[in-house]
Design a protein around this motif. Structure first.
Motif, PDB file in Angstrom:
ATOM      1  N   PHE A   1       0.861  -1.187   0.000  1.00 47.49           N
ATOM      2  CA  PHE A   1       0.000   0.000   0.000  1.00 47.49           C
ATOM      3  C   PHE A   1       0.894   1.232   0.000  1.00 47.49           C
ATOM      4  O   PHE A   1       2.084   1.155   0.288  1.00 47.49           O
ATOM      5  CB  PHE A   1      -0.923   0.013   1.237  1.00 47.49           C
ATOM      6  N   SER A   2       0.287   2.380  -0.313  1.00 51.21           N
ATOM      7  CA  SER A   2       1.042   3.620  -0.116  1.00 51.21           C
ATOM      8  C   SER A   2       0.335   4.411   0.968  1.00 51.21           C
ATOM      9  O   SER A   2      -0.876   4.276   1.151  1.00 51.21           O
ATOM     10  CB  SER A   2       1.144   4.416  -1.420  1.00 51.21           C
ATOM     11  N   GLY A   3       1.073   5.197   1.700  1.00 48.57           N
ATOM     12  CA  GLY A   3       0.492   5.940   2.818  1.00 48.57           C
ATOM     13  C   GLY A   3       1.508   6.109   3.928  1.00 48.57           C
ATOM     14  O   GLY A   3       2.682   6.390   3.675  1.00 48.57           O
ATOM     15  N   VAL A   4       1.060   5.888   5.165  1.00 46.62           N
ATOM     16  CA  VAL A   4       1.923   6.153   6.332  1.00 46.62           C
ATOM     17  C   VAL A   4       1.864   4.961   7.282  1.00 46.62           C
ATOM     18  O   VAL A   4       0.789   4.402   7.500  1.00 46.62           O
ATOM     19  CB  VAL A   4       1.432   7.430   7.066  1.00 46.62           C
ATOM     20  N   VAL A   5       3.017   4.583   7.817  1.00 46.70           N
ATOM     21  CA  VAL A   5       3.061   3.601   8.911  1.00 46.70           C
ATOM     22  C   VAL A   5       3.615   4.315  10.131  1.00 46.70           C
ATOM     23  O   VAL A   5       4.698   4.901  10.075  1.00 46.70           O
ATOM     24  CB  VAL A   5       3.960   2.392   8.565  1.00 46.70           C
ATOM     25  N   LEU A   6       2.847   4.262  11.207  1.00 48.21           N
ATOM     26  CA  LEU A   6       3.218   4.955  12.453  1.00 48.21           C
ATOM     27  C   LEU A   6       3.451   3.920  13.533  1.00 48.21           C
ATOM     28  O   LEU A   6       2.661   2.986  13.647  1.00 48.21           O
ATOM     29  CB  LEU A   6       2.003   5.722  12.947  1.00 48.21           C
ATOM     30  N   ALA A   7       4.485   4.082  14.345  1.00 49.63           N
ATOM     31  CA  ALA A   7       4.669   3.150  15.467  1.00 49.63           C
ATOM     32  C   ALA A   7       5.198   3.921  16.670  1.00 49.63           C
ATOM     33  O   ALA A   7       6.368   4.323  16.684  1.00 49.63           O
ATOM     34  CB  ALA A   7       5.628   2.040  15.081  1.00 49.63           C
ATOM     35  N   ASN A   8       4.330   4.149  17.637  1.00 48.40           N
ATOM     36  CA  ASN A   8       4.765   4.807  18.875  1.00 48.40           C
ATOM     37  C   ASN A   8       5.087   3.734  19.913  1.00 48.40           C
ATOM     38  O   ASN A   8       4.200   2.964  20.311  1.00 48.40           O
ATOM     39  CB  ASN A   8       3.663   5.737  19.401  1.00 48.40           C
ATOM     40  N   GLU A   9       6.327   3.691  20.338  1.00 50.04           N
ATOM     41  CA  GLU A   9       6.767   2.724  21.360  1.00 50.04           C
ATOM     42  C   GLU A   9       6.435   1.277  21.001  1.00 50.04           C
ATOM     43  O   GLU A   9       5.963   0.533  21.844  1.00 50.04           O
ATOM     44  CB  GLU A   9       6.195   3.090  22.733  1.00 50.04           C
ATOM     45  N   LEU A  10       6.689   0.908  19.764  1.00 52.92           N
ATOM     46  CA  LEU A  10       6.599  -0.507  19.373  1.00 52.92           C
ATOM     47  C   LEU A  10       7.971  -1.175  19.462  1.00 52.92           C
ATOM     48  O   LEU A  10       8.145  -2.200  20.113  1.00 52.92           O
ATOM     49  CB  LEU A  10       6.064  -0.649  17.941  1.00 52.92           C
TER      50      LEU A  10
ATOM     51  N   GLY B   1       4.961   3.826  -1.330  1.00 51.49           N
ATOM     52  CA  GLY B   1       5.266   5.256  -1.353  1.00 51.49           C
ATOM     53  C   GLY B   1       4.685   5.854  -0.092  1.00 51.49           C
ATOM     54  O   GLY B   1       3.622   5.427   0.355  1.00 51.49           O
ATOM     55  N   GLY B   2       5.404   6.792   0.504  1.00 50.64           N
ATOM     56  CA  GLY B   2       4.896   7.392   1.741  1.00 50.64           C
ATOM     57  C   GLY B   2       5.987   7.430   2.782  1.00 50.64           C
ATOM     58  O   GLY B   2       7.159   7.623   2.456  1.00 50.64           O
ATOM     59  N   ARG B   3       5.628   7.197   4.041  1.00 51.90           N
ATOM     60  CA  ARG B   3       6.662   7.258   5.076  1.00 51.90           C
ATOM     61  C   ARG B   3       6.376   6.348   6.250  1.00 51.90           C
ATOM     62  O   ARG B   3       5.223   6.040   6.557  1.00 51.90           O
ATOM     63  CB  ARG B   3       6.882   8.689   5.548  1.00 51.90           C
ATOM     64  N   VAL B   4       7.463   5.934   6.893  1.00 47.85           N
ATOM     65  CA  VAL B   4       7.399   5.178   8.142  1.00 47.85           C
ATOM     66  C   VAL B   4       7.834   6.138   9.239  1.00 47.85           C
ATOM     67  O   VAL B   4       8.866   6.810   9.098  1.00 47.85           O
ATOM     68  CB  VAL B   4       8.379   3.973   8.120  1.00 47.85           C
ATOM     69  N   VAL B   5       7.055   6.209  10.302  1.00 49.48           N
ATOM     70  CA  VAL B   5       7.363   7.130  11.403  1.00 49.48           C
ATOM     71  C   VAL B   5       7.428   6.320  12.697  1.00 49.48           C
ATOM     72  O   VAL B   5       6.435   5.734  13.120  1.00 49.48           O
ATOM     73  CB  VAL B   5       6.270   8.221  11.515  1.00 49.48           C
ATOM     74  N   VAL B   6       8.616   6.288  13.286  1.00 47.31           N
ATOM     75  CA  VAL B   6       8.839   5.512  14.510  1.00 47.31           C
ATOM     76  C   VAL B   6       9.150   6.483  15.640  1.00 47.31           C
ATOM     77  O   VAL B   6      10.039   7.333  15.501  1.00 47.31           O
ATOM     78  CB  VAL B   6      10.031   4.536  14.300  1.00 47.31           C
ATOM     79  N   VAL B   7       8.409   6.388  16.737  1.00 49.48           N
ATOM     80  CA  VAL B   7       8.671   7.246  17.893  1.00 49.48           C
ATOM     81  C   VAL B   7       9.101   6.336  19.042  1.00 49.48           C
ATOM     82  O   VAL B   7       8.379   5.403  19.391  1.00 49.48           O
ATOM     83  CB  VAL B   7       7.413   8.041  18.310  1.00 49.48           C
ATOM     84  N   ASP B   8      10.279   6.624  19.607  1.00 50.00           N
ATOM     85  CA  ASP B   8      10.765   5.724  20.657  1.00 50.00           C
ATOM     86  C   ASP B   8      11.963   6.328  21.370  1.00 50.00           C
ATOM     87  O   ASP B   8      12.464   7.369  20.962  1.00 50.00           O
ATOM     88  CB  ASP B   8      11.167   4.367  20.058  1.00 50.00           C
ATOM     89  N   TYR B   9      12.427   5.657  22.445  1.00 52.53           N
ATOM     90  CA  TYR B   9      13.703   6.075  23.015  1.00 52.53           C
ATOM     91  C   TYR B   9      14.797   5.384  22.229  1.00 52.53           C
ATOM     92  O   TYR B   9      14.752   4.167  22.043  1.00 52.53           O
ATOM     93  CB  TYR B   9      13.849   5.839  24.512  1.00 52.53           C
ATOM     94  N   VAL B  10      15.731   6.183  21.760  1.00 52.56           N
ATOM     95  CA  VAL B  10      16.685   5.734  20.750  1.00 52.56           C
ATOM     96  C   VAL B  10      18.112   6.039  21.201  1.00 52.56           C
ATOM     97  O   VAL B  10      18.361   7.074  21.813  1.00 52.56           O
ATOM     98  CB  VAL B  10      16.361   6.481  19.423  1.00 52.56           C
ATOM     99  N   ALA B  11      19.027   5.118  20.891  1.00 52.06           N
ATOM    100  CA  ALA B  11      20.458   5.344  21.156  1.00 52.06           C
ATOM    101  C   ALA B  11      21.229   4.586  20.071  1.00 52.06           C
ATOM    102  O   ALA B  11      20.615   4.072  19.140  1.00 52.06           O
ATOM    103  CB  ALA B  11      20.809   4.799  22.541  1.00 52.06           C
ATOM    104  N   THR B  12      22.535   4.530  20.188  1.00 52.08           N
ATOM    105  CA  THR B  12      23.294   3.635  19.295  1.00 52.08           C
ATOM    106  C   THR B  12      23.787   2.456  20.143  1.00 52.08           C
ATOM    107  O   THR B  12      23.883   2.562  21.370  1.00 52.08           O
ATOM    108  CB  THR B  12      24.516   4.339  18.671  1.00 52.08           C
TER     109      THR B  12
END
Ligand SMILES: C[S@@+](CC[C@H](N)C(=O)[O-])C[C@H]1O[C@@H](n2cnc3c(N)ncnc32)[C@H](O)[C@@H]1O
Length: 380
Positions: free
Chosen positions: A167-176, A253-264
């Motif tokens: 599909f095209s559009g947006v994938v959102l994942a908050n704290e997954l 087409g579109g975007r993936v948006v991931v929200v989380d606590y992030v480090a390396t």
């Protein structure tokens, strides 16, 4: 049987299990895992996430969706997949904000926990996914009930996993991603060991065992944390990388948006394990990750360098910056005006305005949710 019994049964049959398998049981074992038995986010839950704080996060996401919809040329249908949708708080807040894209919106709540999915209809009106998405190409036959017309959105459906068709559009994942099971490795003098979970011969409680890591894992660890000293631990988050790979493959087409606590990974290697592998229970910190499996959340900071091996994110910024870029300040100014107008009367509108101002402060607090990062991958 509780999660402890499931782990013990597995260990007695197979010997010490990987940390990844342990997490899968502790968090997701049907009828026994933390998320399967109703643990989770919320004001009265085990921890608080941005969507559970109140409706403001969803209102800003609604604005962001409008911006992304415009960028895509205002397609109808406009598919938004929310991965880790929980009981539907974010979806409800997005709809309550009445985004401009609503008539085109096909919103899929993807949630692994059946218990959470059962709670969603109390928050949002759901329809069968075949109706919302239309018949899948590989399932053949058109049928009358499975079509939606342009402009008849928003239409929502719930799934236990990502949709099968592209599909095209947006994938959102908050704290997954911080909740996806991972492998735990420890640097040894000669290479890398894998932390496995077994039973103590004395107490029957769960204990860690170290075993030489399989070659592929060990060489990956050596690339991720080349300077680690013996005793240093790192997570290897293969499921998070697999999730991203799958989503990028599905998204035409579109975007993936991931929200989380992030480090390396290298940053985590320089900090004690207890700082980045955390547990939560009843609104506060939990115990050791091997204590009471199923009764506490177990979560890990997300290694952006491991995700970057799948694809480097198009952008990586603090949640506070992302929210401001999508209109947070304007929503707060509106609330301040409403508060000033209504404060004397103490009406409901004034109270809502007051809580929006408080929410904005919490969402942007650099020592709390504001320190989360928003990673975006723009495709197509
Ligand atoms: C920390 S909670 C976050 C929930 C919600 N996004 C929020 O911010 O409040 C993590 C959620 O991810 C869900 N989850 C775990 N693995 C998943 C997967 N592969 N697909 C969809 N949901 C998943 C869990 O069941 C749980 O509800």
């Amino acid at each position: 049987m509780g999660a402890m019994g499931v782990v013990q049964g597995r260990v007695r049959r197979l010997g010490p299990i990987s940390f990844e398998d342990y997490l899968d049981i502790a968090l997701y074992e049907p009828e026994a895992g933390f998320y399967s038995t109703g643990g989770g986010a919320g004001r009265h839950g085990d921890f608080l996430t941005s969507p559970e704080l109140g409706p403001l996060f969803g209102a800003v996401i609604g604005r962001a969706l409008d911006a992304w919809w415009s960028e895509l040329g205002e397609p109808d249908p406009f598919v938004v997949v929310e991965a880790a949708a929980g009981e539907g708080s974010l979806a409800a807040a997005v709809l309550a904000a009445a985004p401009r894209c609503a008539p085109a919106l096909r919103y899929l709540l993807v949630e692994r926990s059946e218990r959470m999915r059962q709670r969603q209809p109390a928050r949002v009106a759901l329809e069968p996914s075949s109706v919302v998405l239309g018949p899948r190409g590989d399932e053949g036959e058109d049928d009358e009930d499975s079509s939606t017309a342009a402009g008849d959105g928003p239409r929502l459906a719930s799934l236990d996993d990502l949709p099968a068709a592209p599909f095209s559009g947006v994938v959102l994942a908050n704290e997954l991603l911080d909740n996806l099971p991972f492998t735990l490795l420890e640097r040894s003098t000669g290479g890398w060991d894998e932390v496995r979970v077994g039973e103590s011969t004395g107490s029957g409680g769960l204990v860690e065992f170290l075993a030489p890591a399989p070659t592929t894992l060990a060489s990956l660890a050596a690339e991720l944390a080349p300077d680690a000293d013996p005793g240093v631990r790192i997570p290897v988050q293969r499921r998070a990388a697999e999730w991203l790979r799958k989503v990028l493959r599905l998204l035409r087409g579109g975007r993936v948006v991931v929200v989380d606590y992030v480090a390396t990974t290298a940053e985590l290697a320089s900090r004690p394990q207890g700082e980045w592998l955390r547990t939560y229970r009843s609104g506060g910190p939990g115990g050791h990750p091997l204590d009471t499996p199923g009764a506490q959340d177990i979560t890990c900071e997300v290694c952006v360098d491991q995700l970057s091996r799948v694809r480097v994110p198009t952008s990586n910024r603090p949640q506070a910056e992302f929210l401001v870029a999508h209109g947070l300040a304007q929503l707060v100014d509106e609330a301040k005006d409403a508060w000033l107008r209504g404060a004397a009367g103490g009406g409901l509108e004034a109270l809502r305005a007051r809580s929006r101002i408080d929410e904005a402060a919490a969402l942007t607090d650099p020592s709390g949710l504001g320190a989360f990062r928003v990673l975006e991958w723009v495709t197509g």
